[in-house]
Design a protein around this motif. Structure first.
Motif, mmCIF file in Angstrom:
data_model
loop_
_atom_site.group_PDB
_atom_site.id
_atom_site.type_symbol
_atom_site.label_atom_id
_atom_site.label_comp_id
_atom_site.label_asym_id
_atom_site.label_seq_id
_atom_site.Cartn_x
_atom_site.Cartn_y
_atom_site.Cartn_z
ATOM 1 N N ILE A 114 0.547 -1.077 0.039
ATOM 2 C CA ILE A 114 0.011 0.191 0.083
ATOM 3 C C ILE A 114 0.776 1.170 -0.224
ATOM 4 C CG2 ILE A 114 -2.009 1.291 1.455
ATOM 5 C CD1 ILE A 114 -2.365 -1.581 2.464
ATOM 6 N N VAL A 115 0.772 2.019 -0.893
ATOM 7 C CA VAL A 115 1.419 3.433 -1.101
ATOM 8 C C VAL A 115 0.368 4.404 -0.455
ATOM 9 C CG1 VAL A 115 2.896 4.990 -2.340
ATOM 10 C CG2 VAL A 115 2.999 2.300 -2.619
ATOM 11 N N PRO A 116 0.330 5.273 0.257
ATOM 12 C CA PRO A 116 -0.521 6.356 0.753
ATOM 13 C C PRO A 116 -0.314 7.559 -0.280
ATOM 14 C CG PRO A 116 1.067 6.098 2.448
ATOM 15 C CD PRO A 116 1.126 5.255 1.662
ATOM 16 N N GLY A 117 -1.344 8.514 -0.486
ATOM 17 C CA GLY A 117 -1.063 9.486 -1.629
ATOM 18 C C GLY A 117 -0.304 10.791 -1.326
ATOM 19 N N HIS A 118 -0.174 11.083 0.014
ATOM 20 C CA HIS A 118 0.508 12.447 0.320
ATOM 21 C C HIS A 118 1.478 12.390 1.290
ATOM 22 C CE1 HIS A 118 -2.190 15.286 -1.779
ATOM 23 N NE2 HIS A 118 -3.083 14.529 -1.567
ATOM 24 N N ASP A 119 2.090 11.161 1.587
ATOM 25 C CA ASP A 119 3.311 10.886 2.883
ATOM 26 C C ASP A 119 4.364 11.147 2.209
ATOM 27 O OD1 ASP A 119 4.512 9.919 4.939
ATOM 28 O OD2 ASP A 119 2.660 8.704 5.726
ATOM 29 N N GLY A 120 5.044 12.015 2.883
ATOM 30 C CA GLY A 120 6.466 12.574 2.655
ATOM 31 C C GLY A 120 7.446 11.092 2.820
ATOM 32 N N ARG A 121 7.198 10.640 3.568
ATOM 33 C CA ARG A 121 8.007 9.168 4.019
ATOM 34 C C ARG A 121 8.051 8.199 2.983
ATOM 35 N NH1 ARG A 121 4.926 8.927 9.762
ATOM 36 N NH2 ARG A 121 3.142 9.301 8.310
ATOM 37 N N THR A 122 7.271 8.204 2.027
ATOM 38 C CA THR A 122 7.255 7.292 0.898
ATOM 39 C C THR A 122 8.624 7.528 0.076
ATOM 40 O OG1 THR A 122 5.115 7.459 0.506
ATOM 41 C CG2 THR A 122 6.129 6.653 -1.399
ATOM 42 N N ARG A 123 9.133 8.768 0.222
ATOM 43 C CA ARG A 123 10.431 9.006 -0.734
ATOM 44 C C ARG A 123 11.565 8.482 0.236
ATOM 45 N NH1 ARG A 123 11.394 13.933 -0.710
ATOM 46 N NH2 ARG A 123 9.664 14.327 0.683
ATOM 47 N N GLN A 124 11.635 8.164 1.599
ATOM 48 C CA GLN A 124 12.584 7.248 2.231
ATOM 49 C C GLN A 124 12.534 5.916 2.225
ATOM 50 O OE1 GLN A 124 11.327 9.243 5.946
ATOM 51 N NE2 GLN A 124 11.748 11.420 5.108
ATOM 52 N N ARG A 125 11.345 5.558 1.810
ATOM 53 C CA ARG A 125 11.112 4.016 1.743
ATOM 54 C C ARG A 125 11.490 3.328 0.440
ATOM 55 N NH1 ARG A 125 6.173 2.089 5.517
ATOM 56 N NH2 ARG A 125 6.468 3.670 7.088
ATOM 57 N N TYR A 126 11.702 4.596 -0.717
ATOM 58 C CA TYR A 126 11.798 3.673 -2.139
ATOM 59 C C TYR A 126 13.012 4.655 -2.742
ATOM 60 C CZ TYR A 126 7.148 1.361 -1.665
ATOM 61 O OH TYR A 126 6.125 0.893 -1.268
ATOM 62 N N PRO A 127 13.607 3.999 -3.693
ATOM 63 C CA PRO A 127 14.843 4.878 -4.109
ATOM 64 C C PRO A 127 14.444 5.869 -5.062
ATOM 65 C CG PRO A 127 14.238 2.599 -5.330
ATOM 66 C CD PRO A 127 13.453 2.706 -4.180
ATOM 67 N N ALA A 128 15.122 6.858 -5.225
ATOM 68 C CA ALA A 128 15.042 7.815 -6.340
ATOM 69 C C ALA A 128 15.362 7.149 -7.804
ATOM 70 C CB ALA A 128 16.065 8.859 -6.142
ATOM 71 N N ALA A 129 14.647 7.639 -8.709
ATOM 72 C CA ALA A 129 14.859 7.461 -10.108
ATOM 73 C C ALA A 129 16.056 7.774 -10.611
ATOM 74 C CB ALA A 129 13.713 8.306 -10.935
ATOM 75 N N PRO A 130 16.554 6.917 -11.456
ATOM 76 C CA PRO A 130 18.072 7.297 -11.865
ATOM 77 C C PRO A 130 18.068 8.165 -12.594
ATOM 78 C CG PRO A 130 16.767 5.439 -13.308
ATOM 79 C CD PRO A 130 16.234 5.784 -12.072
ATOM 80 N N GLY A 131 19.411 9.060 -12.442
ATOM 81 C CA GLY A 131 19.710 10.137 -13.454
ATOM 82 C C GLY A 131 19.185 11.473 -13.255
ATOM 83 N N ALA A 132 18.838 12.223 -14.094
ATOM 84 C CA ALA A 132 18.130 13.351 -13.626
ATOM 85 C C ALA A 132 16.661 13.094 -13.347
ATOM 86 C CB ALA A 132 18.007 14.333 -15.130
ATOM 87 N N ALA A 133 16.068 12.197 -13.702
ATOM 88 C CA ALA A 133 14.577 11.953 -13.170
ATOM 89 C C ALA A 133 14.502 11.892 -11.654
ATOM 90 C CB ALA A 133 14.218 10.522 -13.895
ATOM 91 N N GLY A 134 15.869 11.635 -11.037
ATOM 92 C CA GLY A 134 15.769 11.340 -9.640
ATOM 93 C C GLY A 134 15.254 12.690 -9.014
ATOM 94 N N ARG A 135 15.685 13.960 -9.553
ATOM 95 C CA ARG A 135 15.087 15.233 -9.025
ATOM 96 C C ARG A 135 13.530 15.406 -8.608
ATOM 97 N NH1 ARG A 135 17.306 18.553 -13.664
ATOM 98 N NH2 ARG A 135 15.839 19.999 -13.011
ATOM 99 N N VAL A 136 12.921 14.407 -9.510
ATOM 100 C CA VAL A 136 11.511 14.427 -9.228
ATOM 101 C C VAL A 136 10.804 13.302 -8.990
ATOM 102 C CG1 VAL A 136 11.083 16.664 -10.674
ATOM 103 C CG2 VAL A 136 11.262 14.398 -11.712
ATOM 104 N N ALA A 137 11.412 12.090 -9.197
ATOM 105 C CA ALA A 137 10.715 10.727 -9.243
ATOM 106 C C ALA A 137 11.312 9.737 -8.061
ATOM 107 C CB ALA A 137 10.540 10.272 -10.622
ATOM 108 N N THR A 138 10.438 9.046 -7.662
ATOM 109 C CA THR A 138 10.736 8.012 -6.648
ATOM 110 C C THR A 138 10.067 6.587 -7.527
ATOM 111 O OG1 THR A 138 10.403 9.294 -4.989
ATOM 112 C CG2 THR A 138 10.450 7.098 -4.577
ATOM 113 N N VAL A 139 10.990 5.796 -7.377
ATOM 114 C CA VAL A 139 10.658 4.382 -8.090
ATOM 115 C C VAL A 139 9.783 3.650 -6.943
ATOM 116 C CG1 VAL A 139 11.478 2.259 -9.212
ATOM 117 C CG2 VAL A 139 12.713 4.784 -9.607
ATOM 118 N N LEU A 140 8.750 3.538 -7.257
ATOM 119 C CA LEU A 140 7.857 2.267 -6.391
ATOM 120 C C LEU A 140 7.882 0.968 -7.144
ATOM 121 C CD1 LEU A 140 4.688 4.541 -5.969
ATOM 122 C CD2 LEU A 140 6.500 4.528 -4.614
ATOM 123 N N ALA A 141 7.920 0.738 -8.316
ATOM 124 C CA ALA A 141 8.230 -0.493 -8.863
ATOM 125 C C ALA A 141 8.822 -0.557 -10.233
ATOM 126 C CB ALA A 141 6.732 -1.206 -8.742
#
Ligand SMILES: [Zn+2]
Length: 261
Positions: free
Chosen positions: A234-261
């Motif tokens: 389950i991934v909640p919609g507005h929780d800032g902790r999601t970005r600590q639980r999942y890795p940043a996207a590779p490269g420049a995308a990592g500035r904006v995106a987190t990889v959930l799967a």
């Protein structure tokens, strides 16, 4: 099948537990800050791009003191996504922060719960949008999608794309939609505003904003049941902790995106 799912953060603000959890005082717990992120989600299947929600234009008008991080058009550019190539937008519900940029995607099929469409179009027709979390401008792209035959209305659990199921559950809004996505790394349930924060999932605590409290409570139980039945995370919609639980996207995308799967 190999669907990838990224969470894209476009804004943020800090909230108090006391303000966001319904009747928080009843739990007898201390108040505290929560990092509230504003996100939309990108699902890719090869070249095919599906979004869950769109974000909104914070610099134009922040509704609740939201702080702009990366506006949706800029985030899409960083992710090398041409809005014209987005084939589907699943709308979790019609609040401003979820459909504000729907007009950016002229070719997308728009997936919404029928109850959501009927509720907001009804309010709009009755001149009842004053003080609501959606405006005539927010709803205009939904009307356009409907006129152009791109609006797909959902009445019950539906597989809208291979591996992507939506469930109308109501509560926060009459037509709140839950999205479950099957990936090679297991399933994900994007609760969006059916559960803003992890605490709401863990304790089944309602959010302060709802159109039907009982429906919201039932929705939280349903989320946990669905996760147990399907093994999905389950991934909640507005929780800032999601970005600590999942890795940043590779490269420049990592500035904006987190990889959930
Ligand atoms: Zn929201």
């Amino acid at each position: 099948m190999s669907l990838s799912v990224w969470s894209v953060k476009y804004g943020e603000r800090v909230v108090r537990k006391n303000d966001v959890f319904h009747d928080y005082a009843q739990y007898g717990l201390p108040d505290g800050d929560l990092d509230m992120d504003y996100n939309f989600w990108v699902v890719r299947d090869g070249e095919r791009i599906i979004l869950v929600d769109t974000g909104y234009d914070i610099p134009k008008k922040d509704w609740l003191g939201e702080i702009s991080v990366t506006p949706t058009p800029d985030a899409l550019e960083i992710l090398e996504i041409d809005p014209a190539d987005v084939s589907m937008v699943i709308t979790s519900h019609y609040h401003y922060d979820h459909i504000g940029y729907l007009g950016l995607f002229p070719n997308a099929r728009v997936v919404s719960a029928r109850r959501e469409r009927d509720y907001w179009f009804g309010k709009e027709a009755a001149g009842g949008l004053e003080g609501e979390f959606s405006t005539v401008d927010d709803l205009a792209p939904v009307h356009r999608a409907e006129e152009e035959g791109r609006l797909v209305l959902i009445d019950a659990e539906t597989e809208v794309y291979p591996g992507i199921h939506v469930y109308p559950i109501g509560g926060h809004c009459p037509g709140e939609l839950l999205t479950r996505i099957d990936t090679d790394n297991g399933g994900l349930i994007l609760t969006v505003d059916a559960a803003h924060f992890y605490e709401q999932i863990e304790h089944e605590w309602p959010f302060f904003a709802f159109t039907d409290l009982e429906e919201m409570k039932a929705g939280l139980s349903f989320i946990n049941r669905l996760a147990a039945e399907t093994g999905a995370t389950i991934v909640p919609g507005h929780d800032g902790r999601t970005r600590q639980r999942y890795p940043a996207a590779p490269g420049a995308a990592g500035r904006v995106a987190t990889v959930l799967a």
